[in-house]
Design a protein around this motif. Structure first.
Motif, PDB file in Angstrom:
ATOM      1  N   SER A 186      56.274  56.778  42.588  1.00 13.82           N
ATOM      2  CA  SER A 186      55.330  56.872  43.713  1.00 13.82           C
ATOM      3  C   SER A 186      54.781  58.279  43.840  1.00 13.82           C
ATOM      4  O   SER A 186      53.594  58.466  44.142  1.00 13.82           O
ATOM      5  N   THR A 187      55.620  59.270  43.620  1.00 10.74           N
ATOM      6  CA  THR A 187      55.180  60.672  43.709  1.00 10.74           C
ATOM      7  C   THR A 187      54.066  60.950  42.715  1.00 10.74           C
ATOM      8  O   THR A 187      53.066  61.603  43.049  1.00 10.74           O
ATOM      9  N   LEU A 188      54.212  60.464  41.497  1.00 14.34           N
ATOM     10  CA  LEU A 188      53.185  60.698  40.486  1.00 14.34           C
ATOM     11  C   LEU A 188      51.869  60.054  40.896  1.00 14.34           C
ATOM     12  O   LEU A 188      50.799  60.684  40.801  1.00 14.34           O
ATOM     13  N   LEU A 189      51.905  58.799  41.365  1.00 16.74           N
ATOM     14  CA  LEU A 189      50.669  58.134  41.762  1.00 16.74           C
ATOM     15  C   LEU A 189      50.015  58.856  42.937  1.00 16.74           C
ATOM     16  O   LEU A 189      48.796  59.015  42.981  1.00 16.74           O
ATOM     17  N   LYS A 190      50.814  59.292  43.895  1.00 11.96           N
ATOM     18  CA  LYS A 190      50.266  60.025  45.039  1.00 11.96           C
ATOM     19  C   LYS A 190      49.653  61.354  44.604  1.00 11.96           C
ATOM     20  O   LYS A 190      48.624  61.776  45.140  1.00 11.96           O
ATOM     21  N   GLY A 191      50.285  62.015  43.637  1.00 12.33           N
ATOM     22  CA  GLY A 191      49.733  63.267  43.135  1.00 12.33           C
ATOM     23  C   GLY A 191      48.396  63.061  42.456  1.00 12.33           C
ATOM     24  O   GLY A 191      47.447  63.839  42.652  1.00 12.33           O
ATOM     25  N   ILE A 192      48.281  62.010  41.658  1.00 12.17           N
ATOM     26  CA  ILE A 192      47.008  61.704  41.001  1.00 12.17           C
ATOM     27  C   ILE A 192      45.946  61.352  42.034  1.00 12.17           C
ATOM     28  O   ILE A 192      44.785  61.749  41.915  1.00 12.17           O
TER      29      ILE A 192
END
Length: 258
Positions: free
Chosen positions: A43-49
């Motif tokens: 989830s962190t990666l998707l939110k960062g993108i």
């Protein structure tokens, strides 16, 4: 059009989950499963993108840095479906999907918007929900409406965080088939966070495996999801075999001592 992540650092309160993460370019028409154990940072990666968390480094879509886009431009370029279900509000499904479409495609005629909404409702098989309030729906039905809000906007990049988590097997297959079709027909890119490795193998072109410590490996599913990687990442002894239709499947035999 391609998606490029170069030296991306993203996390929470000075605690980076990923440091200087660089991935091979993801080409148009690609459906990418983002998998890994709990709390690894999917989830962190998707939110960062998506620009919902502070990040350093570069996220480029077709050469354009996403963080440089104004909010009105960004909403036309990417669609983000969060893991929490849409709220059980007293709005009907059609209204919420109509609003999402108009926010991203406000130059489109009302007739074109209505045709797009009907097509998405038919593709997902939720036409019967169109005039029902979200407050009257189950969690799985609200999740389908949330996905409809993303698909109807037709963004070139879709970031879907556990889009099948509240769904039974029938709807899981329906959703991933719809996402795969939309991705290929529009030459879009979709990143789908999932815990289900077999769904990833069945539907996705590539798999991005996130491991503890911010490590990542991406490639064709059968090339990446090896017994050695499954042991290292998930702590299990597992095999990759094929079902009667020839699709690869993961068979988990036992947990390994940690």
């Amino acid at each position: 059009m391609s998606l490029e992540l170069q030296r991306l650092t993203v996390g929470y309160r000075r605690q980076p989950v990923f440091r200087a993460l660089t991935l091979p370019a993801i080409e148009p028409g690609s459906l990418v499963a983002v998998v890994g154990p709990n709390a690894v940072g999917k989830s962190t990666l998707l939110k960062g993108i998506a620009g919902l968390l502070h990040a350093s480094g570069q996220v480029r879509l077709n050469g354009q840095a996403l963080h440089e886009l104004a909010p009105a431009q960004r909403v036309t370029q990417l669609g983000y479906l969060p893991q929490p279900l849409p709220q059980a509000v007293p709005l009907v499904a059609y209204e919420t999907v109509f609003s999402a479409c108009r926010a991203a495609r406000n130059g489109e005629s009302r007739a074109a918007t209505e045709r797009a909404i009907e097509a998405v409702f038919d593709t997902l098989g939720i036409r019967q929900l169109a005039l029902r309030q979200l407050a009257e729906m189950s969690g799985g039905q609200r999740q389908m409406v949330g996905l409809a809000q993303v698909l109807v906007r037709r963004p070139p990049l879709m970031l879907l965080d556990e889009p099948t988590s509240a769904l039974d097997l029938h709807w899981q297959l329906n959703v991933l088939e719809a996402v795969r079709t939309a991705t290929r027909e529009r030459a879009a890119i979709a990143l789908v966070a999932s815990h289900d490795l077999n769904l990833a193998l069945r539907f996705c072109d590539r798999v991005l495996v996130l491991s503890p410590g911010g490590r990542a490996e991406m490639g064709a599913p059968e090339a990446v999801l090896t017994p050695a990687l499954l042991a290292r990442t998930y702590g299990i002894e597992a095999r990759i075999e094929r079902c009667s239709r020839g699709h690869p499947i993961v068979l988990a035999d036992r947990p390994l001592a940690r």
